[in-house]
Design a protein around this motif. Structure first.
Motif: not given
Length: 225
Positions: A118-124
């Motif tokens: 979820a963190i990765i998707a948001r940052v991406e």
């Protein structure tokens, strides 16, 4: 093969930075002088009791590399996840795979938790859409810098492992040598130039986007950035 799906480039940033300082300036002389056995002994630490004769706890070369990664680079990954990243790196070098292939497959989605994804998707999403870049996303530029810097050092490390294989060293010994080189070169002195070049490759707005939104992935503040 179907369950090993490469993660988005954002998650590779922390792993790629880890890889970059692991390989950067990896000298053949220092690597050759450190045998896996010697490295294990040098990383021995005393037990909590000061009484002589008691058993001491041995920290393996891989665990030493994991500890330094969490201290100097990122706390985003667990010890188990970092262990898999290091194993994948060592496996790719042992198999003499090209850097680009190794770089893109360090992490798989099934190795990450739902909260990490979820963190990765948001940052991406933020870095791709809100950076204001007109010449490629910040992640594209960052990865280009890392690949350019890594190529000569990756070749040197691969040559070292190939030489060990020719000398009939075991796969475990070759893997341990990779972990030893990681530990030796994982220092602020090696990390800082990589970060400086990444920052200089980005516009001011792009850098702020990477710095702020990537804070969960990398310990930027340790380097005054």
């Amino acid at each position: 093969m179907s369950n090993v799906i490469p993660v988005p480039r954002t998650s590779l940033l922390a792993a790629a930075l880890t890889l970059s300082v692991c390989l950067a300036n990896a000298s053949m002389a220092s690597a050759a002088s450190s045998s896996p056995h010697q490295a294990s002994i040098s990383t021995t630490h005393a037990s909590t009791s000061a009484q002589p004769g008691l058993l001491q706890t041995l920290i393996t070369p891989k665990q030493t590399a994991i500890n330094k990664t969490k201290t100097l680079l990122t706390t985003f990954f667990t010890d188990q996840q970092l262990s898999k990243i290091l194993d994948k790196m060592a496996e790719n070098i042992y198999a003499n795979k090209p850097l680009k292939e190794s770089f893109d497959t360090l992490i798989a989605t099934n190795d990450l938790t739902a909260s990490q994804m979820a963190i990765i998707a948001r940052v991406e999403n933020i870095l791709q859409n809100d950076s204001g870049s007109t010449s490629g996303t910040p992640l594209t530029k960052t990865n280009a810098v890392l690949l350019r810097r890594l190529e000569p050092y990756h070749k040197d490390m691969s040559k070292k492992i190939l030489a060990m294989k020719s000398a009939r060293k075991t796969k475990a010994e070759c893997f341990n040598q990779v972990y030893v080189m990681v530990t030796e070169r994982l220092t602020k002195a090696n990390i800082t130039p990589a970060l400086t070049e990444i920052k200089s490759s980005l516009t001011s707005k792009e850098w702020q986007s990477v710095r702020v939104n990537g804070a969960a992935l990398f310990l930027w503040s340790k380097y005054g950035l």
